[in-house]
Design an enzyme around this catalytic site. Structure first.
Site, PDB file in Angstrom:
ATOM      1  N   GLU A 196       9.685  11.698 -13.220  1.00  0.00           N
ATOM      2  CA  GLU A 196       9.590   9.473 -12.612  1.00  0.00           C
ATOM      3  C   GLU A 196      10.450   9.586 -13.558  1.00  0.00           C
ATOM      4  O   GLU A 196      11.421   8.841 -13.147  1.00  0.00           O
ATOM      5  CB  GLU A 196       8.516   9.394 -13.278  1.00  0.00           C
ATOM      6  N   HIS A 239      -4.892   5.238 -11.314  1.00  0.00           N
ATOM      7  CA  HIS A 239      -3.944   5.140  -9.871  1.00  0.00           C
ATOM      8  C   HIS A 239      -4.594   3.403  -9.518  1.00  0.00           C
ATOM      9  O   HIS A 239      -4.509   2.602  -8.448  1.00  0.00           O
ATOM     10  CB  HIS A 239      -4.550   5.884  -9.126  1.00  0.00           C
TER      11      HIS A 239
END
Lengths: 409, 370
Positions: B102, B172
């Protein structure tokens, strides 16, 4: 790649290279050992020594491994079914296909050795002393789950056995593993064997920046740390040749010695990790270990696992390299068990798993106050009486409301 | 792609109500001018949110030859199918998979954008944006300022699905807009529907400032509405009054507006309360004027978001509003937010600031002092 040479030895040379009692009956009815050939299961990098190419294993130990691995397999298949039945929600990553890795590491490790892994952690929890009901119970979100039902799929921990759990963020567990390796070094006396730490991560995580940071620290400070890459050949949906410039992951540590192990061969994993534990625990610094393995399921339950690889590849791996079939073959070749006995055992394990799942289902959901527990050392618990929450947290007044879930009653 | 061979020219982009000049590639194809655009795009089609996002990126790739899309698994559509078909259509050198890195994705985007390319990066879940935080906060947001405007990476958009999805658990489900909004130099956008998503994403891609574009993942498939099929932009930094009302102002953003609409319906149906519902759309820089104007009219304000209460972006709204509307306020401003706990798995429905909690707040401000 060594994965290609998998499974050949036991079949061609037979199990009994040495050490085993000659009598078949004796082998079957008394505790006995067999020696297995695992030559070709290892490749080394910057190492003067290498793991043994033969592994001695007792009947009990091999049986135990088989039992654990078959339980893992059944549990993951059950999770798949329960997920599809919507009894398990959330993001669920299954381990089937990789059973030999966790089982082999566990066989080589002491309970005091630290172990931290990624989100694919159901079976590591099992290997590290968990029960099927506590793993599945966690997935159901029930109070008897491993983490009191509060975490779900990626959140299993076992403090008694130095299992630091799964980690939801790719690669985040590795620097934590480095810290635990330092602790292991710190608490041992000079010259003494140290407990080691292993941080498992996938091939996809292997290029996360924080792993390099951890690798540098471990090498700089000579920490007893094993970087264990479970190379299942796909970082989510991208194959290794498309997401990594280096496919020889065991060489990734540069000056850190590396060892590649056939991760479908539980005996090779055990011997390789025994070697790594010995090497790192003796003060030689860290080691990169690459396990060549394969996952049968997709990355998670929302990935069918067939868009970036074809079904033939999965079927081929199943039929030629399956880690469970390998152990079964070892059991039969060593004359520890007959094929029928194995079938009976499988039947029993299947039943046991079913029972455990039923047990997990009976466990209730956690009480509401669990929501506010374990955020800080001092809990924000409901005040006495159990219904009044801290003043800054407002709960809806369901009893006095006309509206339930948006519908007027 | 041979970036150096492309000629650089100046172009003008309307953003935040001003004309801002930036250097960009000459090949940029003509677009509709902002604002009027939505009205001119006549043809519409029913579509869900991920299709709308997909269309916006399709248009961006077609109209800007320097635009590239990259992220984890985006080449075959991404986990939420937002980039489906784009690699086939525009080639693998423009839509490609990255490693699971990322921080690398964010930094890579800055590099591509700083030499004039348009970089559309995807962080697979907003929960994974934290490993990229250094690049976003220290590099991306400050490149223009710290180089005295010699360099900038305004052509970066980082897309990330955010928010509750019913069963996402700790990693999530989070909504990190408040962390990001604490970063001057960054534009933070969160659409509520397919139509706004497409317009806002196109604006974000063409904005001369780096944008973090948070997409409510629960709506990817469930939210369906008619969306103009053409190229249109919705202005950044501008809130939208979704419903006008006279009794109480409700402010929210993103997928959470579905819940707030429900609360407004309840308040009206049960108590005859007329709510004015405002979608901020852009979290940073946010549209103070629209909210102030509304609160001066209604005298009451409820701010609601899914992220935890303490230091959520609602706190910023409340602090600003009490300053501007002190004498107009008839009741203490209410914040109805996620609880101050990690995002729970089994307790998600308790955590969520649902319609009932908001209804409570609305009736509370209405009853205040009576």
């Amino acid at each position: 790649m060594i994965a290609g040479t998998l499974l050949r030895r036991i079949a061609t040379r037979g199990a009994a290279v040495g050490g085993r009692l000659p009598s078949v009956n004796a082998a079957r009815y008394f505790s006995s050992n067999a020696t297995f050939d695992v030559e070709g299961s290892f490749e080394t990098h910057m190492l003067d020594t290498a793991p043994e190419t033969t592994v001695e294993c007792s009947k009990e130990e091999l049986l135990e491994m088989f039992e654990l691995m078959y339980t893992m397999r059944r549990m993951e298949i059950t999770c798949d079914n329960e997920y599809k039945a919507r009894n398990i929600r959330g993001f669920c990553h299954l381990y089937d296909g990789q059973e030999a890795v966790a089982t082999g590491i566990n066989a080589a490790f002491d309970p005091e050795d630290s172990w931290i892994t990624s989100y694919r952690c159901h079976c590591v929890a099992l290997a590290r002393g968990g029960s099927v009901s506590s793993v599945v119970g966690e997935l159901f979100g029930n109070i008897d789950g491993y983490s009191r039902g509060k975490g779900g799929s990626m959140h299993f921990y076992n403090k008694a056995n130095y299992f630091f759990g799964g980690a939801g963020i790719v690669g985040a567990q590795v620097p934590v593993g480095a810290g635990s390796a330092f602790a292991n070094k710190y608490k041992s006396k000079p010259g003494e064997k140290m407990n080691v730490s292993v941080a498992c991560f996938g091939d996809g995580a292997a290029n996360q920046g924080q792993i390099w940071e951890a690798a540098n620290m471990c090498n700089l400070w000579n920490l007893p740390m094993i970087f264990c890459i479970e190379n299942n050949r796909y970082g989510m949906g991208t194959s290794i040749d498309r997401h990594s410039s280096i496919q020889d992951y065991y060489k990734m540590g540069n000056e850190i010695p590396g060892l590649r192990i056939d991760g479908m061969n539980v005996l090779a994993v055990k011997e390789g990790m025994r070697f790594a534990k010995e090497y790192c625990g003796s003060g030689n610094g860290p080691m990169y270990v690459e396990m060549m393995t394969y996952r049968y399921h997709g990355h998670s339950m929302s990935d069918p696992g067939t868009t970036y690889r074809n079904r033939d590849e999965i079927a081929f791996t199943r039929s030629t390299k399956d880690p469970l079939e390998f152990v079964k073959k070892c059991l039969v070749d060593a004359e520890f068990m007959t094929a029928d006995e194995i079938k009976d055992m499988e039947k029993k394990i299947r039943k046991d798993v079913q029972k455990e799942v039923l047990k997990a289902k009976e466990s209730p959901v956690p009480p509401h106050e669990e929501l506010f527990k374990h955020i800080f050392a001092t809990n924000l618990e409901p005040r006495s009486g159990g219904i009044e929450y801290p003043p800054h947290i407002r709960m809806p007044n369901y009893e006095n409301s006309f509206w339930i879930d948006g519908k007027k009653e | 792609m041979m970036l150096s061979s492309l000629r650089i020219a100046e172009r003008r982009l309307p953003i935040l109500g001003q004309q801002v000049v930036r250097r960009a590639f000459h090949q940029t194809v003509q677009r509709n001018s902002a604002g009027a655009a939505a009205a001119t795009a006549d043809e519409t089609r029913e579509m869900n949110l991920f299709t709308a996002v997909n269309q916006a990126m399709d248009i961006a790739l077609a109209s800007d030859p320097t635009a590239i899309i990259f992220g984890e698994d985006v080449a075959f559509g991404g986990v939420f199918r937002c980039t489906q078909g784009l690699a086939e259509k525009y080639g693998k050198d423009r839509v490609f998979n990255t490693p699971l890195s990322e921080n690398g994705i964010a930094g890579f985007a800055i590099g591509h954008a700083s030499v004039g390319g348009t970089a559309i990066g995807e962080i697979q879940f907003a929960d994974y944006i934290f490993p990229a935080f250094d690049q976003i906060v220290n590099e991306m947001a400050k490149f223009r300022y710290r180089s005295g405007n010699q360099w900038n990476c305004g052509n970066v958009v980082l897309r990330a699905p955010c928010g509750a999805v019913g069963h996402g658990g700790h990693y999530h489900s989070q909504s990190p807009e408040a962390y990001l909004a604490h970063t001057p130099g960054l534009v933070v956008v969160m659409p509520r529907s397919p139509k706004t998503a497409k317009g806002l994403l196109l604006s974000s891609i063409r904005s001369p400032d780096p944008v973090v574009f948070l997409e409510p993942k629960a709506l990817y498939r469930t939210a369906v509405e008619p969306v103009p099929t053409g190229d249109y932009e919705l202005p950044l930094g501008q809130a939208e009054v979704m419903r006008s009302g006279s009794d109480v102002t409700i402010v929210g953003w993103g997928g959470h507006l579905k819940v707030l609409e429900e609360a407004c319906d309840m308040a009206h149906g049960l108590h005859g309360i007329s709510c004015e519902l405002i979608d901020l759309q852009t979290i940073l820089p946010w549209d103070v004027d629209t909210v102030v104007e509304s609160v001066q009219k209604t005298g009451k304000l409820v701010v609601s978001h899914e992220a935890p209460l303490t230091c959520g972006f609602g706190a910023e709204v409340v602090a600003t509003l009490q300053e501007h509307c002190f004498l107009s306020l008839e009741a203490p401003i209410q914040r109805i937010c996620g609880l101050d706990t990690p995002f729970p798995l089994v307790f998600e429905k308790y955590y969520i600031p649902n319609a009932l909690k908001n209804l409570d707040a609305i009736t509370n401000v209405m009853d205040y002092g009576r």
